[in-house]
Structures are given as C-alpha cells and as structure tokens.
Design a protein around this motif. Structure first.
Motif, PDB file in Angstrom:
ATOM      1  N   LEU A  80      39.953 100.440 -27.795  1.00  0.00           N
ATOM      2  CA  LEU A  80      38.618  99.948 -28.110  1.00  0.00           C
ATOM      3  C   LEU A  80      38.611  98.425 -28.164  1.00  0.00           C
ATOM      4  O   LEU A  80      37.667  97.779 -27.712  1.00  0.00           O
ATOM      5  CB  LEU A  80      38.132 100.520 -29.446  1.00  0.00           C
ATOM      6  CG  LEU A  80      37.749 101.997 -29.447  1.00  0.00           C
ATOM      7  CD1 LEU A  80      37.422 102.468 -30.862  1.00  0.00           C
ATOM      8  CD2 LEU A  80      36.566 102.258 -28.527  1.00  0.00           C
ATOM      9  N   ASP A  81      39.699  97.858 -28.718  1.00  0.00           N
ATOM     10  CA  ASP A  81      39.804  96.394 -28.748  1.00  0.00           C
ATOM     11  C   ASP A  81      39.815  95.821 -27.342  1.00  0.00           C
ATOM     12  O   ASP A  81      39.230  94.790 -27.065  1.00  0.00           O
ATOM     13  CB  ASP A  81      41.089  95.960 -29.470  1.00  0.00           C
ATOM     14  CG  ASP A  81      40.910  95.993 -30.978  1.00  0.00           C
ATOM     15  OD1 ASP A  81      39.750  96.125 -31.420  1.00  0.00           O
ATOM     16  OD2 ASP A  81      41.919  95.902 -31.697  1.00  0.00           O
ATOM     17  N   ARG A  82      40.542  96.536 -26.460  1.00  0.00           N
ATOM     18  CA  ARG A  82      40.611  96.041 -25.082  1.00  0.00           C
ATOM     19  C   ARG A  82      39.271  96.145 -24.376  1.00  0.00           C
ATOM     20  O   ARG A  82      38.877  95.251 -23.633  1.00  0.00           O
ATOM     21  CB  ARG A  82      41.696  96.790 -24.311  1.00  0.00           C
ATOM     22  CG  ARG A  82      43.046  96.090 -24.481  1.00  0.00           C
ATOM     23  CD  ARG A  82      44.192  96.936 -24.081  1.00  0.00           C
ATOM     24  NE  ARG A  82      44.255  97.218 -22.657  1.00  0.00           N
ATOM     25  CZ  ARG A  82      45.225  97.926 -22.101  1.00  0.00           C
ATOM     26  NH1 ARG A  82      46.199  98.393 -22.853  1.00  0.00           N
ATOM     27  NH2 ARG A  82      45.222  98.154 -20.817  1.00  0.00           N
ATOM     28  N   ILE A  83      38.570  97.230 -24.629  1.00  0.00           N
ATOM     29  CA  ILE A  83      37.234  97.374 -24.038  1.00  0.00           C
ATOM     30  C   ILE A  83      36.345  96.241 -24.529  1.00  0.00           C
ATOM     31  O   ILE A  83      35.600  95.630 -23.766  1.00  0.00           O
ATOM     32  CB  ILE A  83      36.616  98.741 -24.432  1.00  0.00           C
ATOM     33  CG1 ILE A  83      37.362  99.868 -23.714  1.00  0.00           C
ATOM     34  CG2 ILE A  83      35.129  98.778 -24.098  1.00  0.00           C
ATOM     35  CD1 ILE A  83      36.939 101.252 -24.140  1.00  0.00           C
ATOM     36  N   GLU A  84      36.481  95.942 -25.819  1.00  0.00           N
ATOM     37  CA  GLU A  84      35.648  94.896 -26.385  1.00  0.00           C
ATOM     38  C   GLU A  84      35.963  93.538 -25.748  1.00  0.00           C
ATOM     39  O   GLU A  84      35.058  92.752 -25.456  1.00  0.00           O
ATOM     40  CB  GLU A  84      35.882  94.840 -27.884  1.00  0.00           C
ATOM     41  CG  GLU A  84      34.734  94.224 -28.620  1.00  0.00           C
ATOM     42  CD  GLU A  84      35.019  94.157 -30.105  1.00  0.00           C
ATOM     43  OE1 GLU A  84      35.112  95.223 -30.726  1.00  0.00           O
ATOM     44  OE2 GLU A  84      35.168  93.042 -30.613  1.00  0.00           O
ATOM     45  N   ALA A  85      37.254  93.285 -25.533  1.00  0.00           N
ATOM     46  CA  ALA A  85      37.625  92.018 -24.899  1.00  0.00           C
ATOM     47  C   ALA A  85      37.054  91.941 -23.486  1.00  0.00           C
ATOM     48  O   ALA A  85      36.557  90.904 -23.052  1.00  0.00           O
ATOM     49  CB  ALA A  85      39.153  91.883 -24.876  1.00  0.00           C
ATOM     50  N   LEU A  86      37.088  93.057 -22.787  1.00  0.00           N
ATOM     51  CA  LEU A  86      36.537  93.087 -21.425  1.00  0.00           C
ATOM     52  C   LEU A  86      35.027  92.889 -21.451  1.00  0.00           C
ATOM     53  O   LEU A  86      34.470  92.176 -20.620  1.00  0.00           O
ATOM     54  CB  LEU A  86      36.879  94.411 -20.742  1.00  0.00           C
ATOM     55  CG  LEU A  86      38.354  94.594 -20.377  1.00  0.00           C
ATOM     56  CD1 LEU A  86      38.618  96.017 -19.907  1.00  0.00           C
ATOM     57  CD2 LEU A  86      38.763  93.600 -19.299  1.00  0.00           C
ATOM     58  N   GLU A  87      34.389  93.523 -22.428  1.00  0.00           N
ATOM     59  CA  GLU A  87      32.932  93.378 -22.527  1.00  0.00           C
ATOM     60  C   GLU A  87      32.554  91.925 -22.827  1.00  0.00           C
ATOM     61  O   GLU A  87      31.541  91.427 -22.363  1.00  0.00           O
ATOM     62  CB  GLU A  87      32.378  94.306 -23.612  1.00  0.00           C
ATOM     63  CG  GLU A  87      32.287  95.743 -23.140  1.00  0.00           C
ATOM     64  CD  GLU A  87      31.892  96.714 -24.234  1.00  0.00           C
ATOM     65  OE1 GLU A  87      31.524  97.841 -23.901  1.00  0.00           O
ATOM     66  OE2 GLU A  87      31.974  96.347 -25.428  1.00  0.00           O
ATOM     67  N   ARG A  88      33.432  91.279 -23.614  1.00  0.00           N
ATOM     68  CA  ARG A  88      33.177  89.874 -23.930  1.00  0.00           C
ATOM     69  C   ARG A  88      33.253  89.031 -22.653  1.00  0.00           C
ATOM     70  O   ARG A  88      32.421  88.175 -22.408  1.00  0.00           O
ATOM     71  CB  ARG A  88      34.212  89.400 -24.941  1.00  0.00           C
ATOM     72  CG  ARG A  88      33.932  88.028 -25.490  1.00  0.00           C
ATOM     73  CD  ARG A  88      34.850  87.723 -26.654  1.00  0.00           C
ATOM     74  NE  ARG A  88      34.782  88.785 -27.659  1.00  0.00           N
ATOM     75  CZ  ARG A  88      35.720  89.015 -28.570  1.00  0.00           C
ATOM     76  NH1 ARG A  88      36.800  88.279 -28.597  1.00  0.00           N
ATOM     77  NH2 ARG A  88      35.579  89.972 -29.439  1.00  0.00           N
TER      78      ARG A  88
END
Lengths: 96, 329
Positions: A80-88
């Motif tokens: 989820l953290d990685r998805i969030e970084a990608l979304e950022r």
C-alpha cells in the motif's frame, strides 16, 4: 459546530501506550516491531511517533477481516505504501 | 435505504454451494476492504458484503433467508411485524454497534477508512484465532472500556497553501451527510504525505477508554503557478520566441514574492532556469531550488508588421531543428 484546535506537539508513545490505544497486548506490538511493521523514531530509543497506531490498527483489521497472518498484513501495508508513492508520482505528472 | 438481496450483493446464484459462497465472499472482502480500497463507497460495500455473508455463510440463517427474504430475522425471532429497525440493527452488527459507540463513531465510521473500530468487538470470537497468545485474559480486564479508533483522512493543499501553512477551517462530511468543522493549524512547509494529528478527535472510546486521534494526511496538489517534483519546485515560464532567442530579463513569481531573472540567449522550451534556495523547504532543513521551466509561445494571430518580420526571418534563417531527426527541410 467548529472546534478550535491545534496540531499536537511532538508527543511520543511507548509500546504500552500503543497497545492501550490499539486494544492489543504489548506483546503483539512488540511482534510488529520485530517484524519491522513499525519502528521507533530514530534517536528516541523505544519511543514511537503517534501515527504508528494507524499502522497497528490497520494490521489488526487486515488480520481479522481478511484472515491473513501478520506477515501477510505487513506485506499488504508495504505494498500500500508503494502504491501511495506511485500515486504521488502520478499526481506530480498530472499538472493542472 | 433499499434492501439489497444478499445473493446479489455477493454476486452468486441462489443455488450456489456453501463453498462457492465463501469463495465469492473472500474475493469481495479482499477487493473491498477499506484499508486496501480507497474508493469512497468501498467501506459501505464492504459492510454490505459482510452482512450478506453473515447470513448466507450460515446454513440456518441462509435457509431462513431463502424462505422469508428480507423478513427472515424478524420471523425467526417470532415477531409478527418486522420493521426497518431490525434490518438496521442487523447491518450494524457487521460494523459498529450503535449501543456501544457514541455519535462520533457512527458519524465518522463511514467517512474514514479507519472508522471500523467497533467491529473489533462484534467479531470478538475472531481474536483468539487471529492473534495466537495475544488475548488471553483480556476479556475480563477490558470489561467495557475500550480505546476509540484512530481515523485518517486526506487534507488537500496546493503548493502555496502548504508552504505558508497557518490556520484553516476544514469541514469533514460523512457519507450520511453529517458534517463537522475543525480549525486546524497547518505547519508552514508541511510535506506531502505528512500527517497532522488532532489528538482526541478520532473515534469515541467506550467506558473509561480514551478517544482515538484524527489524522489529516497532507496531499499537496499542483497549483497553476507551482508544482513539486520531488524536492524541486517548478513554475512555468512562458516566453516569446524573441525573448528565448535573444535572451531577456523577466520577472518570476516565487513563493514569497517576485524576483527578476536573466534568460540566457538561445533558450528553448523545456529549459529549466534554477533559482537556488527559492524552492520548497527540505525535510532535513534548508530550502530546495525553484526551477522556472521555459515554454516558448507564439501569438495566435500576427499583426501585419509581425507577419512581415517573421517572413523575413524565415527567409534569412538557416535554423533547422528537425535536421538531427533526419527530416528534410
């Protein structure tokens, strides 16, 4: 209704305080530390940023609702953290 | 709220085997879990799915449901005229029990991904299996005191708002339409992803249990003037073709005001002119850099004189930017 409020100054939690706030046993919080799900704030031996309770509660919910084990829940959190970084990054590319 | 058929909720036929119902439930639960799925309706759908499975996953309840439909529970409890109240109560049992949680819990549980604290209690049986050795002896000691859950929601700020910080009134509205205002102090230079903690503003505790906290997770969005690229702050700098070609002295807006910068001769679109130390505050202290990003623009219509000059330029110039790509002139 409007409440006047300030963001709280830096306050750190012990393992016991986290356990109390998340309705789990301290031993459970210690396990999360051992698994690297939460980490003490660098330079503050054994004390944690308050927001780690969000991660602990998330792991508890994932374990309970999806019947994954701690390793699985930890992995989900990491992804989820990685998805969030990608979304950022995506947000940065999508200019107005 | 209109009643939704439990089979429809799980997307299965009425004659589906118990094993397949469980499989359908598992798939939907993974997909819709509010910690995993950020869609605004995910939590409601997750609850719906749990409610449906609570019935269809249980042989006896399923049989009653098949026979009496929506009224199954009231009928099973021997009440003659079941009302909507029962359905509502039932739906809570998959989420927050209204008798045990104060207003805040019910107001916000639909709004925040974290607003699921109450389920802890209703699925108490799941604890022992979920956490080996974790909960021995807790049942008595806990009685009815329980800490409130922490909530998290996103606070969108544009680059300038985030940079200047300051007090700001925000209003949070739940899917049920309840709303509450907060005056929040945003620390100047707050970073994307940083959380602002409002202690005690999360879910209400039960009994002696303390209330949880509310976290606002800052999400910085670009404004027309500024956007962030990692630690670099960028601002668009539109130039005329002659400013780019001849160089120019132009005024650029920074986060604090304006500065005059020199555009070097021969500047094309895409060039970034660095303004050292005029960027966004860095995590470790100090300031990042601001980059003025050049974009050459041409007038959409030309005066007679401009057209004449451009034609002369076209005849005189040997500039051929497509040459490197092997294109003919």
């Amino acid at each position: 209704m409007t409440r006047r409020m300030r963001a709280t100054r830096l306050e750190l939690f012990s393992i016991e305080e986290i356990a109390l706030r998340c309705e789990v046993q301290p031993a459970y919080v210690e396990r999360l530390v051992r698994h690297g799900v939460i980490e003490p704030l660098p330079g503050h031996a054994g004390r944690f940023a308050p927001e780690v309770t969000l991660s602990v509660q998330k792991v508890v919910r994932l374990e309970r609702d999806l019947e994954v084990n701690l390793e699985g829940a930890a992995l989900i959190l990491e992804l989820l953290d990685r998805i969030e970084a990608l979304e950022r990054r995506l947000r940065m590319l999508e200019r107005p | 709220v209109a009643f939704k058929d439990y089979y429809d909720v799980l997307g299965v036929a009425r004659d589906t085997s118990a094993a397949d119902i469980k499989r359908a439930y598992r798939k939907l639960a993974r997909k819709l879990h509010p910690d995993v799925n950020k869609a605004p309706d995910a939590e409601d759908r997750f609850k719906e799915v749990n409610l449906a499975y609570e019935v269809l996953g249980d042989e006896k309840k399923r049989a009653l449901y098949d026979k009496y439909g929506e009224q199954w529970k009231a009928v099973s409890e021997g009440r003659a005229a079941p009302g909507a109240e029962d359905i509502r109560r039932e739906s809570w049992s998959a989420g927050v029990d209204p008798d045990q949680f104060g207003d805040l819990g019910s107001i916000f549980e639909a709004l925040f991904g974290g607003g699921l604290g109450g389920r802890r209690d209703s699925s108490r049986g799941g604890f022992s299996g979920g956490f080996p050795g974790g909960f021995a002896g807790r049942e008595q000691g806990r009685s009815w005191s329980m800490a409130g859950p922490d909530y998290e929601t996103v606070l969108e700020l544009d680059v300038e708002e985030a940079y200047h910080g300051g007090e700001r009134e925000i209003r949070l509205t739940s899917s049920t339409g309840d709303s509450r205002g907060y005056r929040v102090r945003i620390p100047p230079g707050v970073r994307d992803g940083q959380r602002i903690r409002l202690a005690g503003q999360g879910g209400a505790g039960t009994g002696q249990g303390p209330a949880g906290d509310l976290y606002l997770k800052v999400q910085i969005r670009p404004s027309v003037r500024f956007h962030l690229e990692g630690d670099d702050l960028l601002t668009p700098l539109p130039l005329t073709p002659w400013e780019g070609a001849l160089g120019a002295s132009v005024v650029v807006r920074t986060l604090e005001g304006t500065v005059r910068i020199k555009v070097p001769e021969g500047t094309s679109t895409g060039r970034r002119i660095r303004l050292r130390g005029k960027g966004y505050p860095l995590a470790g202290g100090g300031r990042g850099d601001l980059y003025a990003e050049v974009r050459i623009e041409v007038p959409s219509s030309l005066t007679v004189e401009e057209r004449e000059l451009m034609k002369r330029l076209a005849e005189a110039s040997r500039f051929h930017p497509r040459e490197a790509m092997g294109a003919a002139k």
